[in-house]
Design a protein around this motif. Sequence first.
Motif, PDB file in Angstrom:
ATOM      1  N   THR A 114      29.864  -0.725  12.330  1.00 28.20           N
ATOM      2  CA  THR A 114      28.736   0.207  12.276  1.00 28.20           C
ATOM      3  C   THR A 114      27.471  -0.415  12.845  1.00 28.20           C
ATOM      4  N   LEU A 115      27.160  -1.636  12.420  1.00 28.61           N
ATOM      5  CA  LEU A 115      25.950  -2.301  12.901  1.00 28.61           C
ATOM      6  C   LEU A 115      26.023  -2.562  14.395  1.00 28.61           C
ATOM      7  N   ALA A 116      27.175  -3.017  14.892  1.00 26.05           N
ATOM      8  CA  ALA A 116      27.318  -3.292  16.321  1.00 26.05           C
ATOM      9  C   ALA A 116      27.114  -2.024  17.144  1.00 26.05           C
ATOM     10  N   LEU A 117      27.684  -0.916  16.697  1.00 28.60           N
ATOM     11  CA  LEU A 117      27.512   0.345  17.409  1.00 28.60           C
ATOM     12  C   LEU A 117      26.051   0.760  17.430  1.00 28.60           C
ATOM     13  N   GLN A 118      25.356   0.579  16.319  1.00 28.81           N
ATOM     14  CA  GLN A 118      23.934   0.927  16.283  1.00 28.81           C
ATOM     15  C   GLN A 118      23.129   0.016  17.201  1.00 28.81           C
ATOM     16  N   GLN A 119      23.505  -1.253  17.266  1.00 31.52           N
ATOM     17  CA  GLN A 119      22.761  -2.203  18.096  1.00 31.52           C
ATOM     18  C   GLN A 119      22.857  -1.882  19.582  1.00 31.52           C
ATOM     19  N   ALA A 224      22.002   3.202   5.247  1.00 32.36           N
ATOM     20  CA  ALA A 224      21.538   1.886   4.806  1.00 32.36           C
ATOM     21  C   ALA A 224      20.892   1.101   5.943  1.00 32.36           C
ATOM     22  N   LEU A 225      21.098   1.543   7.188  1.00 35.98           N
ATOM     23  CA  LEU A 225      20.529   0.869   8.352  1.00 35.98           C
ATOM     24  C   LEU A 225      19.370   1.657   8.950  1.00 35.98           C
ATOM     25  N   ARG A 226      18.906   2.663   8.246  1.00 35.17           N
ATOM     26  CA  ARG A 226      17.813   3.505   8.735  1.00 35.17           C
ATOM     27  C   ARG A 226      16.569   2.644   9.005  1.00 35.17           C
ATOM     28  N   GLY A 227      15.899   2.957  10.090  1.00 29.58           N
ATOM     29  CA  GLY A 227      14.677   2.243  10.442  1.00 29.58           C
ATOM     30  C   GLY A 227      14.890   1.098  11.408  1.00 29.58           C
ATOM     31  N   ARG A 228      16.131   0.732  11.675  1.00 28.05           N
ATOM     32  CA  ARG A 228      16.411  -0.333  12.635  1.00 28.05           C
ATOM     33  C   ARG A 228      16.563   0.259  14.036  1.00 28.05           C
ATOM     34  N   SER A 232      18.188   6.147  14.931  1.00 30.88           N
ATOM     35  CA  SER A 232      18.083   7.596  15.163  1.00 30.88           C
ATOM     36  C   SER A 232      19.140   8.064  16.150  1.00 30.88           C
ATOM     37  N   LEU A 233      19.404   7.278  17.188  1.00 34.28           N
ATOM     38  CA  LEU A 233      20.436   7.642  18.161  1.00 34.28           C
ATOM     39  C   LEU A 233      21.812   7.627  17.515  1.00 34.28           C
ATOM     40  N   SER A 234      22.068   6.655  16.659  1.00 34.33           N
ATOM     41  CA  SER A 234      23.365   6.568  15.984  1.00 34.33           C
ATOM     42  C   SER A 234      23.566   7.732  15.028  1.00 34.33           C
ATOM     43  N   ARG A 235      22.510   8.100  14.294  1.00 34.07           N
ATOM     44  CA  ARG A 235      22.622   9.216  13.362  1.00 34.07           C
ATOM     45  C   ARG A 235      22.856  10.530  14.100  1.00 34.07           C
ATOM     46  N   ARG A 236      22.319  10.646  15.306  1.00 32.75           N
ATOM     47  CA  ARG A 236      22.547  11.848  16.094  1.00 32.75           C
ATOM     48  C   ARG A 236      23.980  11.882  16.629  1.00 32.75           C
TER      49      ARG A 236
END
Length: 393
Positions: A114-119, A224-228, A232-236
């Motif tokens: 999850t974190l890697a995808l958001q990064q 839990a990773l909101r604000g990093r 916002s792109l990942s949540r979309r």
Amino acid sequence: MVIVSGWSAIAYWRTPPIICDASVLDGFTQPDEHPSGPKPQQTRLRSNASEATRLVYHHAYTDLIGVPLPIRVLSDSSGGMHQNPLVHPSRLGKSIPREFLHALGGGLYVASPTLALQQVARTVPQPKLISLIDEFCGLYAVHHPTRRERRVLDELVAAYRTSRHRGAPGAYACYNEHGRFETTHTDNSAEAWLPAFDRSGNPTNLWKRPSLIRTEQFVSNLEALRGRKGSSLSRRAGPLALDGSGSPLETCLALLLFLPEQYGGEGWPAPQLNRRIAFDPDARKLAGMGSCVGDMVWERPRAIIEVNGFEYHADRNGFFIQSGRTAALQSMGYVVLDVNYRQIADLDQFETMLSVFSDMLGFPLHARTKTFLARREELHRLLMSGFRSRTGA
């Protein structure tokens, strides 16, 4: 603390675990993919090496053997932020919850899926991010080998080719006939990963494996990773991802059909990917088996699209390998459609095929306005860019 991050973490999660278990060299004795072509003397561990460099050096031929150099890391060290052929370090800012870190030992960690995808969310267009999430939530990994691992990989693939696994690996997971997701593996152990060969027996860059994460879990973790960066792109993107894809081509087709029109998709109802269908008694006689697994299944209408790529199918028996399966499904009222790589790769062929599928399935096509066609062309280009048959189309 040093954390392998971004695209380096993506590469780690794409690496078959059996390769990481094999230590084949003691140190760096050959160049890797670094643009400047690092020489052996550039990759020796110096006495004043930073913590990040030291940790990466000691893991580069085990856990990180499948990660191209230089490896991108985040570090909370007070010094040692200089780039070198081994690592590109960045300062770790806000602390990361431990549940999003995978420990490799000695203070070295890898960002969770999850974190890697958001990064990496900010580095790719949204449809490409969704397709990457689909891969992590799917039943395959596209692994491009590094030079460091080539020797051990070649030996492994040769062993697989001559073993009982020669051919298509089994279906690791699917939706059952009641619509619930089932998996035969509870972890990503080395035994759970198998290489896919093309129909000529040549290895591809595709590996079959259990899903790394479910879409529901991915969306939940993002809170839990909101604000990093990238949140916002990942949540979309998260709500538009699908579980259970068996190959890059399945992902590509599913997104072309399912994504909303603002992305250039058709906006059709979401299919269930790799869905098991239990045969009734009459169908069982026709098929010679009790059930099968369909690539893309809709229950309303009762329809199946089978995606025929270049690699062996995720279902051990294949979908159309045994005669009678199509007849069995049709006897139960399913419309069974077939599509191949060329029909998807060629946009003109794809548009013609879509018109036929729309009539047969009863799903309407979006109005072919100039704006929509431009979006469709761009979506098609993005999803097919870099797409090669050797990735297991």
